[in-house]
Design an enzyme around this catalytic site. Structure first.
Site, PDB file in Angstrom:
ATOM      1  N   GLY A  53       0.841  -1.211   0.000  1.00  0.00           N
ATOM      2  CA  GLY A  53       0.000   0.000   0.000  1.00  0.00           C
ATOM      3  C   GLY A  53       0.871   1.254   0.000  1.00  0.00           C
ATOM      4  O   GLY A  53       1.887   1.297   0.689  1.00  0.00           O
ATOM      5  N   ARG A 102       0.920  -4.902  -5.794  1.00  0.00           N
ATOM      6  CA  ARG A 102       1.071  -6.166  -5.082  1.00  0.00           C
ATOM      7  C   ARG A 102       1.363  -7.210  -6.162  1.00  0.00           C
ATOM      8  O   ARG A 102       0.730  -7.201  -7.218  1.00  0.00           O
ATOM      9  CB  ARG A 102      -0.168  -6.463  -4.260  1.00  0.00           C
ATOM     10  CG  ARG A 102      -0.353  -5.404  -3.141  1.00  0.00           C
ATOM     11  CD  ARG A 102      -1.227  -5.884  -2.005  1.00  0.00           C
ATOM     12  NE  ARG A 102      -1.078  -5.019  -0.843  1.00  0.00           N
ATOM     13  CZ  ARG A 102      -1.860  -3.969  -0.575  1.00  0.00           C
ATOM     14  NH1 ARG A 102      -2.858  -3.658  -1.379  1.00  0.00           N
ATOM     15  NH2 ARG A 102      -1.664  -3.240   0.515  1.00  0.00           N
ATOM     16  N   ASP A 139       5.752  -5.378   6.048  1.00  0.00           N
ATOM     17  CA  ASP A 139       6.315  -6.712   6.327  1.00  0.00           C
ATOM     18  C   ASP A 139       6.390  -7.598   5.086  1.00  0.00           C
ATOM     19  O   ASP A 139       7.366  -8.318   4.890  1.00  0.00           O
ATOM     20  CB  ASP A 139       5.446  -7.437   7.365  1.00  0.00           C
ATOM     21  CG  ASP A 139       5.758  -6.989   8.781  1.00  0.00           C
ATOM     22  OD1 ASP A 139       6.764  -6.269   8.965  1.00  0.00           O
ATOM     23  OD2 ASP A 139       4.992  -7.365   9.689  1.00  0.00           O
ATOM     24  N   THR A 195       4.219   2.211   5.741  1.00  0.00           N
ATOM     25  CA  THR A 195       2.816   1.790   5.883  1.00  0.00           C
ATOM     26  C   THR A 195       2.080   2.722   6.832  1.00  0.00           C
ATOM     27  O   THR A 195       2.655   3.144   7.845  1.00  0.00           O
ATOM     28  CB  THR A 195       2.688   0.337   6.400  1.00  0.00           C
ATOM     29  OG1 THR A 195       1.322   0.080   6.717  1.00  0.00           O
ATOM     30  CG2 THR A 195       3.518   0.065   7.643  1.00  0.00           C
ATOM     31  N   ASP A 225      -0.208   1.762   8.677  1.00  0.00           N
ATOM     32  CA  ASP A 225      -0.801   0.943   9.737  1.00  0.00           C
ATOM     33  C   ASP A 225      -0.007   0.922  11.057  1.00  0.00           C
ATOM     34  O   ASP A 225      -0.533   0.469  12.069  1.00  0.00           O
ATOM     35  CB  ASP A 225      -0.972  -0.505   9.255  1.00  0.00           C
ATOM     36  CG  ASP A 225      -1.844  -0.616   8.015  1.00  0.00           C
ATOM     37  OD1 ASP A 225      -2.707   0.269   7.824  1.00  0.00           O
ATOM     38  OD2 ASP A 225      -1.661  -1.569   7.231  1.00  0.00           O
ATOM     39  N   ASP A 235       2.158  -1.086  11.885  1.00  0.00           N
ATOM     40  CA  ASP A 235       2.140  -2.474  12.371  1.00  0.00           C
ATOM     41  C   ASP A 235       3.457  -3.217  12.127  1.00  0.00           C
ATOM     42  O   ASP A 235       3.462  -4.431  11.969  1.00  0.00           O
ATOM     43  CB  ASP A 235       0.968  -3.236  11.710  1.00  0.00           C
ATOM     44  CG  ASP A 235       1.094  -3.285  10.198  1.00  0.00           C
ATOM     45  OD1 ASP A 235       1.938  -2.571   9.628  1.00  0.00           O
ATOM     46  OD2 ASP A 235       0.339  -4.055   9.576  1.00  0.00           O
ATOM     47  N   ARG A 243      -5.538  -2.424   8.650  1.00  0.00           N
ATOM     48  CA  ARG A 243      -5.470  -3.870   8.388  1.00  0.00           C
ATOM     49  C   ARG A 243      -5.782  -4.628   9.679  1.00  0.00           C
ATOM     50  O   ARG A 243      -6.841  -4.403  10.233  1.00  0.00           O
ATOM     51  CB  ARG A 243      -4.096  -4.242   7.829  1.00  0.00           C
ATOM     52  CG  ARG A 243      -4.160  -5.518   6.988  1.00  0.00           C
ATOM     53  CD  ARG A 243      -2.838  -5.905   6.421  1.00  0.00           C
ATOM     54  NE  ARG A 243      -2.448  -5.058   5.320  1.00  0.00           N
ATOM     55  CZ  ARG A 243      -1.644  -5.429   4.332  1.00  0.00           C
ATOM     56  NH1 ARG A 243      -1.163  -6.661   4.318  1.00  0.00           N
ATOM     57  NH2 ARG A 243      -1.321  -4.619   3.379  1.00  0.00           N
TER      58      ARG A 243
HETATM   59  P1  ADP Z   1       3.154  -4.767   2.752  1.00  0.00           P
HETATM   60  O1  ADP Z   1       4.527  -4.704   2.204  1.00  0.00           O
HETATM   61  O2  ADP Z   1       2.536  -3.421   2.950  1.00  0.00           O
HETATM   62  O3  ADP Z   1       3.049  -5.677   3.965  1.00  0.00           O
HETATM   63  P2  ADP Z   1       1.962  -6.839   1.105  1.00  0.00           P
HETATM   64  O4  ADP Z   1       1.854  -7.839   2.203  1.00  0.00           O
HETATM   65  O5  ADP Z   1       0.821  -6.712   0.159  1.00  0.00           O
HETATM   66  O6  ADP Z   1       2.199  -5.364   1.619  1.00  0.00           O
HETATM   67  O7  ADP Z   1       3.287  -7.186   0.288  1.00  0.00           O
HETATM   68  C1  ADP Z   1       3.713  -6.380  -0.783  1.00  0.00           C
HETATM   69  C2  ADP Z   1       4.390  -7.230  -1.812  1.00  0.00           C
HETATM   70  O8  ADP Z   1       5.572  -7.834  -1.253  1.00  0.00           O
HETATM   71  C3  ADP Z   1       3.585  -8.427  -2.322  1.00  0.00           C
HETATM   72  O9  ADP Z   1       2.669  -8.083  -3.317  1.00  0.00           O
HETATM   73  C4  ADP Z   1       4.683  -9.311  -2.886  1.00  0.00           C
HETATM   74  O10 ADP Z   1       5.116  -8.857  -4.140  1.00  0.00           O
HETATM   75  C5  ADP Z   1       5.798  -9.091  -1.863  1.00  0.00           C
HETATM   76  N1  ADP Z   1       5.734 -10.164  -0.863  1.00  0.00           N
HETATM   77  C6  ADP Z   1       4.817 -10.321   0.117  1.00  0.00           C
HETATM   78  N2  ADP Z   1       5.038 -11.454   0.816  1.00  0.00           N
HETATM   79  C7  ADP Z   1       6.118 -12.033   0.237  1.00  0.00           C
HETATM   80  C8  ADP Z   1       6.845 -13.245   0.486  1.00  0.00           C
HETATM   81  N3  ADP Z   1       6.497 -14.082   1.461  1.00  0.00           N
HETATM   82  N4  ADP Z   1       7.914 -13.500  -0.304  1.00  0.00           N
HETATM   83  C9  ADP Z   1       8.282 -12.665  -1.282  1.00  0.00           C
HETATM   84  N5  ADP Z   1       7.633 -11.514  -1.579  1.00  0.00           N
HETATM   85  C10 ADP Z   1       6.576 -11.192  -0.835  1.00  0.00           C
HETATM   86  O1  F6P Z   2      -1.629  -1.387   4.606  1.00  0.00           O
HETATM   87  C1  F6P Z   2      -2.254  -0.171   4.303  1.00  0.00           C
HETATM   88  C2  F6P Z   2      -3.715  -0.398   4.041  1.00  0.00           C
HETATM   89  O2  F6P Z   2      -4.317   0.854   3.711  1.00  0.00           O
HETATM   90  C3  F6P Z   2      -4.480  -1.060   5.176  1.00  0.00           C
HETATM   91  O3  F6P Z   2      -4.829  -0.167   6.201  1.00  0.00           O
HETATM   92  C4  F6P Z   2      -5.663  -1.638   4.441  1.00  0.00           C
HETATM   93  O4  F6P Z   2      -6.131  -2.788   5.105  1.00  0.00           O
HETATM   94  C5  F6P Z   2      -5.087  -2.005   3.100  1.00  0.00           C
HETATM   95  O5  F6P Z   2      -3.891  -1.269   2.942  1.00  0.00           O
HETATM   96  C6  F6P Z   2      -6.024  -1.724   1.963  1.00  0.00           C
HETATM   97  O6  F6P Z   2      -5.440  -2.178   0.798  1.00  0.00           O
HETATM   98  P1  F6P Z   2      -6.007  -1.858  -0.673  1.00  0.00           P
HETATM   99  O7  F6P Z   2      -5.551  -0.493  -1.034  1.00  0.00           O
HETATM  100  O8  F6P Z   2      -5.383  -2.918  -1.513  1.00  0.00           O
HETATM  101  O9  F6P Z   2      -7.487  -1.935  -0.579  1.00  0.00           O
END
Ligand code: ADP
Ligand code: F6P
Length: 322
Positions: free
Chosen positions: A15, A76, A107, A129, A131, A133, A175
């Site tokens: 995000g 993503r 994360d 982020t 969040d 978190d 989230r």
């Molecule tokens: P955030 O980074 O905010 O936690 P996401 O969980 O959506 O957001 O992760 C962002 C991107 O990071 C994912 O779309 C993917 O490309 C990559 N990613 C997430 N988890 C993994 C993983 N276990 N291994 C490798 N890449 C990952």
């Molecule tokens: O991680 C940031 C965040 O805005 C969260 O607060 C929310 O759950 C999520 O992303 C929403 O994601 P999307 O923009 O894919 O709907």
């Protein structure tokens, strides 16, 4: 001896968050000041796999520090969660002469950075982020702006809610974490704060609280509900049926993620961006940058991902007391 760094890249992933542009700007300008070449990767890991690189100069990041969103775009990318996707990404980095990548995200994005570093690409993560978190840091890029945006929106809903003597359930993002809800709950003087870390699903106690407050003459009742609990609209219907008080749900949604970053988000994101480049230059890899006890720090990604963060019990108690 480790290969000397010549070219580094920066990407934003997951995000978007206000302040990401300040971090990109700091990475680009610090890298150039230290004698490196720097490229931007568009749309996170998806852009890496599609080889969407942009050469970055000092002027490429002019006039972006005040802008919300991310000039690089974000995405993503499920393919990057696979071994094949990660190997393809590392191969692309080698083919393009990329010695290091600064990954700005949460994360999930760190896991991608960790995979790349295991495949020989130097990586540093920055906490991006809204969040809040991420366990290894007290600060994440975007939280301050998002929580201020939400607070101002809640003030506005409260004005109309009081005028109509309604109960309002206002749902904020986060989230699975309740930080935005907790901070707004205190800052907006909410009557109830519902967060996933603490919620016991006892709707009756909320209903009792609303009825008691109304008897005491309160003209409004603001409930801040975290996205991790959700269901604000159906909750509003049940509360209205049980109390007889008109109840409305407002879901703030993505407006919380946009807008000009606050000074704090611009400042901290700038320092973190520079810090990421400087630790790459010191030969560090597979690290994430954080802020703890008033200092910028860095941790091994694995260590950071294994950390756990909880809502502070004292702050939670005070939130109720007020
Ligand atoms: P955030 O980074 O905010 O936690 P996401 O969980 O959506 O957001 O992760 C962002 C991107 O990071 C994912 O779309 C993917 O490309 C990559 N990613 C997430 N988890 C993994 C993983 N276990 N291994 C490798 N890449 C990952
Ligand atoms: O991680 C940031 C965040 O805005 C969260 O607060 C929310 O759950 C999520 O992303 C929403 O994601 P999307 O923009 O894919 O709907």
């Amino acid at each position: 001896m480790a290969k000397e760094l010549q070219t580094i890249d920066v990407l934003t992933s997951g995000g978007d968050a206000p302040g990401m542009n300040a971090a990109i700007r700091a990475v680009v300008r610090t890298a150039i000041a230290r004698g490196l070449k720097v490229k931007g990767i568009r749309k996170g890991y998806m852009g890496l796999l599609n080889e969407e690189f942009i050469d970055m100069e000092v002027r490429s990041v002019s006039e972006i520090i005040q802008k919300g969103g991310t000039i690089l775009g974000t995405a993503r990318c499920n393919e990057f969660k696979t071994k094949e996707g990660q190997q393809k990404g590392a191969e692309i980095c080698r083919n393009h002469g990329i010695d290091g990548i600064v990954v700005i995200g949460g994360d999930g994005s760190y896991r991608g950075a960790q995979a790349l570093s295991r495949l020989g690409i130097n990586t540093i993560g920055l906490p991006g982020t809204i969040d809040l978190d991420i366990a290894c840091t007290d600060y994440t890029i975007g939280f301050d702006t998002a929580v201020n945006t939400a607070m101002q929106a809640i003030d506005k809903v409260k004005d109309t809610s009081s005028s109509h003597e309604r109960c309002s359930i206002i749902e904020v993002m986060g989230r699975n974490a309740g930080y935005i809800a907790l901070w707004c709950g205190v800052a907006n003087g909410a009557e109830d704060i519902l967060i996933p870390e603490k919620y016991d699903f006892n709707e009756q106690s909320i209903i009792n609280n609303i009825i008691a407050n109304r008897r005491r003459g309160k003209t409004h009742h603001i409930i801040i509900n975290a996205e991790g609990i959700g269901h604000s609209t159906s909750m509003a219907r049940r509360i209205e049926a049980a109390t007889g008080i008109e109840t409305r749900a407002t879901i703030l949604g993505h407006m919380q993620r946009g807008g000009n970053p606050t000074c704090k988000d611009r400042y901290y994101a700038s320092i973190m961006g520079a810090y990421a480049v400087d630790i790459l230059l010191k030969g560090k890899t597979n690290r994430v940058v954080g802020r703890q006890h008033g200092r910028f720090v860095d941790f091994d990604i694995e260590e950071a991902l294994n950390m756990h963060k909880d809502i502070n019990e004292y702050e939670w108690e005070v939130a109720h007391l007020l």
